[in-house]
Design an enzyme around this catalytic site. Structure first.
Site, PDB file in Angstrom:
ATOM      1  CG  LEU A  63      28.200  37.618  62.550  1.00 35.64           C
ATOM      2  CD1 LEU A  63      27.008  36.742  62.223  1.00 35.64           C
ATOM      3  CD2 LEU A  63      28.458  37.613  64.032  1.00 35.64           C
ATOM      4  CB  SER A  64      35.008  36.183  62.851  1.00 34.58           C
ATOM      5  OG  SER A  64      35.597  37.454  62.766  1.00 34.58           O
ATOM      6  CB  ALA A  65      34.878  31.498  60.510  1.00 30.58           C
ATOM      7  CE1 TYR A  69      33.505  36.660  66.719  1.00 29.06           C
ATOM      8  CE2 TYR A  69      32.019  35.370  65.357  1.00 29.06           C
ATOM      9  CZ  TYR A  69      32.581  36.581  65.699  1.00 29.06           C
ATOM     10  OH  TYR A  69      32.212  37.721  65.024  1.00 29.06           O
TER      11      TYR A  69
END
Length: 94
Positions: A63-65, A69
């Site tokens: 998961l990106s930060a 998003y």
């Protein structure tokens, strides 16, 4: 990006912090983020990190930060009736 914005206790606090830092700027993006709890995309033993503005990786899960998003969602300028395809979206959070 990431790490400096949030160490929230829950999803609403994470979103409040992203708004305060101006990563989330529109009501539609705010509503989308509030509708989906980021912790639902974490393995149970790592959920304490779900509300931090940090990327997370465990094996093949990534998961990106949250600030990344939110920048993507703001840039897409989605409106009712529009959609987008996120290839290689991993967990499906975006």
């Amino acid at each position: 990006m990431g790490g400096a914005v949030s160490a929230g206790e829950d999803n609403d606090e994470l979103i409040d912090n992203l708004k305060e830092a101006q990563y989330i700027r529109t009501e539609l993006v705010e509503q989308a983020f509030r509708a989906i709890d980021r912790a639902d995309y974490y393995l149970e033993e790592f959920k304490e990190n779900a509300y931090k503005d940090l990327a997370w990786k465990h094996g093949n899960i990534h998961l990106s930060a949250p600030c990344i998003y939110s920048e993507v969602m703001e840039a897409l300028d989605l409106q009712p009736g529009l959609s987008f395809l996120n290839l290689g979206s991993g967990t499906g959070y975006l």
